[in-house]
Design a protein around this motif. Structure first.
Motif, mmCIF file in Angstrom:
data_model
loop_
_atom_site.group_PDB
_atom_site.id
_atom_site.type_symbol
_atom_site.label_atom_id
_atom_site.label_comp_id
_atom_site.label_asym_id
_atom_site.label_seq_id
_atom_site.Cartn_x
_atom_site.Cartn_y
_atom_site.Cartn_z
ATOM 1 N N ARG A 1 -4.808 -12.654 4.939
ATOM 2 C CA ARG A 1 -4.072 -11.670 4.148
ATOM 3 C C ARG A 1 -4.696 -10.288 4.301
ATOM 4 N N LYS A 2 -6.017 -10.210 4.251
ATOM 5 C CA LYS A 2 -6.705 -8.924 4.411
ATOM 6 C C LYS A 2 -6.439 -8.332 5.798
ATOM 7 N N LYS A 3 -6.423 -9.191 6.802
ATOM 8 C CA LYS A 3 -6.148 -8.735 8.166
ATOM 9 C C LYS A 3 -4.709 -8.211 8.268
ATOM 10 N N LEU A 4 -3.770 -8.901 7.620
ATOM 11 C CA LEU A 4 -2.379 -8.462 7.621
ATOM 12 C C LEU A 4 -2.242 -7.112 6.926
ATOM 13 N N VAL A 5 -2.863 -6.958 5.758
ATOM 14 C CA VAL A 5 -2.797 -5.683 5.028
ATOM 15 C C VAL A 5 -3.359 -4.564 5.896
ATOM 16 N N ALA A 6 -4.495 -4.816 6.531
ATOM 17 C CA ALA A 6 -5.111 -3.787 7.382
ATOM 18 C C ALA A 6 -4.188 -3.395 8.533
ATOM 19 N N SER A 7 -3.545 -4.368 9.151
ATOM 20 C CA SER A 7 -2.666 -4.043 10.279
ATOM 21 C C SER A 7 -1.406 -3.317 9.804
#
Length: 162
Positions: A50-56
Motif C-alpha cells: 500500500r505504501k509503495k502504491l501511494v508513493a507511485s
C-alpha cells in the motif's frame, strides 16, 4: 477397563503418542502463535505494498498528446463495453484515501470543494476529466468504497453518462 502397569508405556495410548492436557494446551498455543505471526507477516507485506502504491500515485505522469490519446482510447473502450452491458457508469480509478490531503473526509461528506484535496495522479485524473470529458457532458463521481477499521480506505472515481 485396563490400566497401564508399565510406566514406560504410560506415554502412549494404543499406537499413538499420548500428550498430557498441559502438553496439548501448549501445542495449541504454539499453533495459534504461529498462525498469528503468519497473519502479521501478511499484513506487513500488504502495508508495504500500500505504501509503495501511494508513493507511485503521488508522482505525476507526463501529460503528452500521446498519453492523452492513449487515455481517451482506453476510456472509450471501457465506456462502450459498459454501455453494451446496459450500464451508465464505469469505475475509472481507485486509489487510497491517503492521496487526499484530508484522508477522504471531503469526498465522504460530498463537499463541493473535494477536488482541492486531491494530490498526485488522482488530481491529474480529475483535471483530465475537467478538461477533456466534462465538455463532452461526462460526469465524475468520487466516493469512499471501503472502510478498513471504520476509517476511509479507498476512493473510487466513476465516470457516468446518464
Amino acid at each position: 477397563m485396563s490400566t497401564v502397569s508399565d510406566p514406560a508405556k504410560a506415554g502412549t495410548l494404543a499406537d499413538e503418542s499420548f500428550m498430557s492436557a498441559d502438553d496439548l494446551r501448549s501445542y495449541m498455543t504454539e499453533l495459534e502463535m504461529a498462525k498469528a505471526s503468519k497473519m502479521a507477516a501478511g499484513m506487513d507485506k500488504a502495508e508495504q505494498a500500500r505504501k509503495k502504491l501511494v508513493a507511485s500515485l503521488q508522482e505525476e505522469i507526463a501529460v503528452t498528446p500521446a498519453k492523452i490519446a492513449e487515455i481517451k482510447q482506453s476510456l472509450a473502450t471501457k465506456t462502450r463495453a459498459a454501455a453494451e452491458r446496459g450500464e451508465q457508469e464505469v469505475l475509472v480509478m481507485r486509489f487510497p484515501s491517503a492521496l487526499c490531503t484530508d484522508k477522504g473526509r471531503a469526498i465522504n461528506n460530498m463537499e463541493p470543494d473535494w477536488p482541492t484535496t486531491l494530490t498526485g495522479r488522482p488530481r491529474q485524473a480529475y483535471e483530465f476529466w475537467k478538461e477533456h470529458l466534462q465538455p463532452a457532458k461526462y460526469k465524475l463521481r468520487a466516493m469512499i468504497i471501503d472502510w478498513p477499521g471504520g476509517l476511509p480506505g479507498d476512493v473510487a472515481f466513476f465516470l457516468s453518462w446518464s
